[in-house]
Scaffold this motif. Structure first.
Motif, PDB file in Angstrom:
ATOM      1  N   ARG A   1      32.140 -29.751  20.143  1.00 11.98           N
ATOM      2  CA  ARG A   1      31.129 -28.904  20.790  1.00 11.98           C
ATOM      3  C   ARG A   1      29.867 -29.687  21.116  1.00 11.98           C
ATOM      4  O   ARG A   1      29.428 -30.562  20.362  1.00 11.98           O
ATOM      5  CB  ARG A   1      30.776 -27.742  19.853  1.00 11.98           C
ATOM      6  CG  ARG A   1      29.697 -26.811  20.366  1.00 11.98           C
ATOM      7  CD  ARG A   1      29.385 -25.694  19.394  1.00 11.98           C
ATOM      8  NE  ARG A   1      30.502 -24.771  19.224  1.00 11.98           N
ATOM      9  CZ  ARG A   1      30.396 -23.583  18.608  1.00 11.98           C
ATOM     10  NH1 ARG A   1      29.227 -23.192  18.112  1.00 11.98           N
ATOM     11  NH2 ARG A   1      31.447 -22.809  18.488  1.00 11.98           N
ATOM     12  N   LYS A   2      29.307 -29.360  22.269  1.00 10.87           N
ATOM     13  CA  LYS A   2      27.967 -29.803  22.626  1.00 10.87           C
ATOM     14  C   LYS A   2      27.088 -28.563  22.622  1.00 10.87           C
ATOM     15  O   LYS A   2      27.373 -27.591  23.338  1.00 10.87           O
ATOM     16  CB  LYS A   2      27.955 -30.450  24.002  1.00 10.87           C
ATOM     17  CG  LYS A   2      26.593 -30.971  24.447  1.00 10.87           C
ATOM     18  CD  LYS A   2      26.640 -31.393  25.899  1.00 10.87           C
ATOM     19  CE  LYS A   2      27.592 -32.552  26.101  1.00 10.87           C
ATOM     20  NZ  LYS A   2      27.701 -32.921  27.526  1.00 10.87           N
ATOM     21  N   SER A   3      26.045 -28.577  21.801  1.00 10.72           N
ATOM     22  CA  SER A   3      25.177 -27.402  21.659  1.00 10.72           C
ATOM     23  C   SER A   3      23.824 -27.685  22.288  1.00 10.72           C
ATOM     24  O   SER A   3      23.193 -28.709  21.994  1.00 10.72           O
ATOM     25  CB  SER A   3      25.002 -27.067  20.166  1.00 10.72           C
ATOM     26  OG  SER A   3      24.115 -25.993  19.998  1.00 10.72           O
ATOM     27  N   ILE A   4      23.392 -26.781  23.196  1.00 10.34           N
ATOM     28  CA  ILE A   4      22.104 -26.951  23.873  1.00 10.34           C
ATOM     29  C   ILE A   4      21.253 -25.695  23.644  1.00 10.34           C
ATOM     30  O   ILE A   4      21.661 -24.581  23.994  1.00 10.34           O
ATOM     31  CB  ILE A   4      22.296 -27.178  25.386  1.00 10.34           C
ATOM     32  CG1 ILE A   4      23.221 -28.370  25.651  1.00 10.34           C
ATOM     33  CG2 ILE A   4      20.943 -27.392  26.071  1.00 10.34           C
ATOM     34  CD1 ILE A   4      23.584 -28.557  27.119  1.00 10.34           C
ATOM     35  N   PHE A   5      20.097 -25.881  23.038  1.00  6.80           N
ATOM     36  CA  PHE A   5      19.167 -24.750  22.822  1.00  6.80           C
ATOM     37  C   PHE A   5      17.743 -25.292  22.825  1.00  6.80           C
ATOM     38  O   PHE A   5      17.530 -26.513  22.804  1.00  6.80           O
ATOM     39  CB  PHE A   5      19.478 -24.003  21.528  1.00  6.80           C
ATOM     40  CG  PHE A   5      19.438 -24.837  20.282  1.00  6.80           C
ATOM     41  CD1 PHE A   5      18.290 -24.907  19.501  1.00  6.80           C
ATOM     42  CD2 PHE A   5      20.563 -25.542  19.859  1.00  6.80           C
ATOM     43  CE1 PHE A   5      18.259 -25.672  18.343  1.00  6.80           C
ATOM     44  CE2 PHE A   5      20.545 -26.309  18.701  1.00  6.80           C
ATOM     45  CZ  PHE A   5      19.385 -26.376  17.943  1.00  6.80           C
ATOM     46  N   SER A   6      16.779 -24.414  22.869  1.00  8.89           N
ATOM     47  CA  SER A   6      15.380 -24.861  22.956  1.00  8.89           C
ATOM     48  C   SER A   6      14.450 -23.828  22.350  1.00  8.89           C
ATOM     49  O   SER A   6      14.844 -22.682  22.067  1.00  8.89           O
ATOM     50  CB  SER A   6      14.986 -25.096  24.416  1.00  8.89           C
ATOM     51  OG  SER A   6      14.798 -23.849  25.080  1.00  8.89           O
ATOM     52  N   THR A   7      13.226 -24.263  22.185  1.00  6.38           N
ATOM     53  CA  THR A   7      12.179 -23.311  21.825  1.00  6.38           C
ATOM     54  C   THR A   7      11.864 -22.453  23.049  1.00  6.38           C
ATOM     55  O   THR A   7      12.375 -22.694  24.147  1.00  6.38           O
ATOM     56  CB  THR A   7      10.915 -24.054  21.361  1.00  6.38           C
ATOM     57  OG1 THR A   7      10.526 -24.994  22.384  1.00  6.38           O
ATOM     58  CG2 THR A   7      11.170 -24.812  20.067  1.00  6.38           C
TER      59      THR A   7
END
Length: 544
Positions: free
Chosen positions: A321-327
């Motif tokens: 998995r590649k996980s992308i998230f942000s504030t």
């Protein structure tokens, strides 16, 4: 709890014992998060990268390491795991009972200091708990995450019955036939080699990818230094295995892989393209499976990707998995959404094998072509040999037969049979010669093996137009003869293949050859015509 920032590999040395204790307690089998890999990557390849490993300390003991790299941009910060583009898998090093609170604490502290930040975390195996702990954190902090998964095939070697496993696979692509023909060339063996032979492996890899688009960079100068250094490390829980398939004394295939406790990961696999038709890579995998079972390894990880050969060999699959998230700052969300869009497109394209092959093969050939830009003759030759035949190409062949009763006798001309050792050392023509041997030809020559003629007792092969015609047992086919030696060849054939009808082929435009063979008593039995218009091909056969 306390967050410690480690900003140099020399500083990381202080925590070597803590790092190794965590991986040992977790019985880690991911080679890319072992201390030896991380430390040496940072020292050799990552010394100019903005690496910052975060260590979580609780009650005077280290309970977690978060191996990050940071990049400051217009939207704030981007954080990703270190060794992006080198390490296929990555993870947070933490004991399972401590994972939730350690990760939550570390990310909270990080966000407090950096405010606007996008996390781009690659290589998270879904068989581990980390991707799900991260998703739980993202949800708890009211952030949005999107993840992208790619299949990760592996062979479960634990309690694997090798004979039963191979029974269902030996027919794939005629592997048993290919292996038999390869072994007919000489002694074939699987060898574990030392790091001082790394240059041979790099040379094989470069040759394999010379006209293809190699995105791994395995044979670039800096990465050569890194991978060779890893291979020189003493064997332990983490070690490198260099394995080659050798024909006689020549390396014809290799695999560079990592062992990590009970797991082996095949990192790079390749073979000498001269032996393409023999499938040495498949034979290497077969022998490697057998070897790993004997060594007590429980899993052969074939690494990420949809390559067909992986799906032919695997027994199970994992997902990476590649996980992308942000504030939730406006700028961070904008950049996060752009990354989402980019990876949605990439993940869709990668599912189409044709797109992958176009990028690897077609783009690779174009890059090779452009590298030859200093050679005007190469450009002219490339255009004339590739572009013009693609637009329009038409060729006709005649197949002729000479009855055994009409073969002219006389003094036999001496030809010697081409032995395998000469075939293996035949220089620039080796691939073509090996292909002929694989196709069932026997070669004969007088002085120069590059001027050999070839005899097939089973089929007539018109390789240029992909036509194969079966022969009767009383017949043979001769190829690569020329007008100046056909009479000597016929006398030789009359002596060594007595009682056989002789078949030959030639292009209709060879008027001199057609006239000569007619005078020698050949009857024209068939005409084969090949036409290509804008890449679309058509082949027709008619009695002549």
């Amino acid at each position: 709890m306390k967050l410690i920032s480690i900003k140099s590999y020399t500083h990381l040395e202080i925590y070597k014992q803590d790092w190794n204790k965590l991986t040992e307690d977790n019985e880690n089998t991911n080679p890319f998060i072992e201390y030896e890999f991380v430390y040496n990557w940072w020292k050799i390849l990552g010394s100019h990268e903005n690496v910052e490993i975060l260590a979580v300390q609780e009650h005077n003991r280290i309970i977690a390491f978060l191996p990050f790299q940071f990049k400051k941009t217009w939207f704030g910060y981007m954080a990703h795991f270190l060794a992006l583009g080198v390490a296929n898998y990555m993870d947070i090093i933490v004991r399972k009972p401590d994972a939730n609170r350690a990760i939550m604490f570390a990310l909270d502290e990080l966000i407090k200091s950096k405010k606007s930040i996008v996390f781009y975390l690659h290589g998270l195996l879904e068989s581990t708990s980390t991707p799900f702990v991260l998703s739980k954190y993202v949800k708890a902090r009211n952030m949005k995450e999107r993840h992208f998964s790619i299949v990760t095939p592996f062979i479960n070697l634990e309690n694997l019955d090798f004979d039963e496993y191979m029974r269902t696979r030996k027919k794939l692509h005629g592997m048993d036939r290919r292996e038999k023909r390869l072994r007919a060339l000489g002694d074939v063996s699987l060898q574990v080699v030392e790091a001082n032979e790394m240059s041979d492996i790099v040379r094989l890899h470069k040759r394999r990818w010379e006209r293809k688009n190699d995105t791994s960079g395995f044979s670039t100068a800096r990465k050569q230094e890194f991978f060779k250094y890893l291979a020189e490390l003493p064997s332990g829980k983490f070690s490198v295995r260099l394995t080659t398939l050798q024909l006689q004394d020549e390396k014809i295939a290799f695999t560079y892989g990592f062992t990590c406790r009970t797991r082996y990961l095949g990192y790079v696999l390749g073979h000498d393209s001269d032996f393409d038709c023999y499938g040495p890579g498949r034979l290497l995998i077969k022998e490697k499976v057998s070897q790993l079972i004997s060594d007590g390894i429980q899993k052969l990880d074939m690494s990420i990707g949809y390559e067909p050969y992986k799906m032919e060999w695997n027994t199970d699959v994992d997902y990476t998995r590649k996980s992308i998230f942000s504030t939730n700052t406006i700028r961070a969300k904008i950049f996060r959404n752009l990354l989402w869009l980019k990876d949605i497109l990439i993940s869709k394209v990668k599912k189409y094998r044709a797109a992958v092959l176009f990028r690897r093969n077609t783009i690779g050939k174009l890059k090779y072509f452009l590298r030859q830009k200093g050679s005007f003759s190469y450009w002219v030759r490339g255009i004339s040999n590739k572009l013009f035949p693609f637009i329009y190409d038409k060729r006709s062949y005649l197949v002729g037969r000479k009855h055994r009763s009409s073969v002219v006798d006389g003094k036999e001309y001496e030809f010697r049979k081409l032995p395998n050792n000469l075939a293996l050392s035949s220089g620039a023509q080796r691939k073509d010669i090996l292909q002929k041997i694989y196709n069932g030809y026997a070669g004969y020559y007088s002085e120069d093996i590059l001027k050999a003629f070839w005899i097939n007792e089973n089929v007539i092969r018109l390789d240029d137009v992909e036509v194969v015609i079966n022969l009767k047992k009383s017949s043979i086919y001769i190829r690569d003869w020329h007008n100046g030696n056909i009479q000597q060849i016929l006398r030789f054939v009359n002596h060594h293949y007595k009682g056989k009808d002789v078949f030959v082929s030639l292009q209709t435009k060879d008027k001199i050859g057609v006239k000569l063979l007619t005078q020698l008593g050949f009857e024209w039995t068939e005409k084969v015509t090949f036409t290509r218009v804008l890449g679309n091909t058509k082949t027709s056969r008619e009695e002549y």
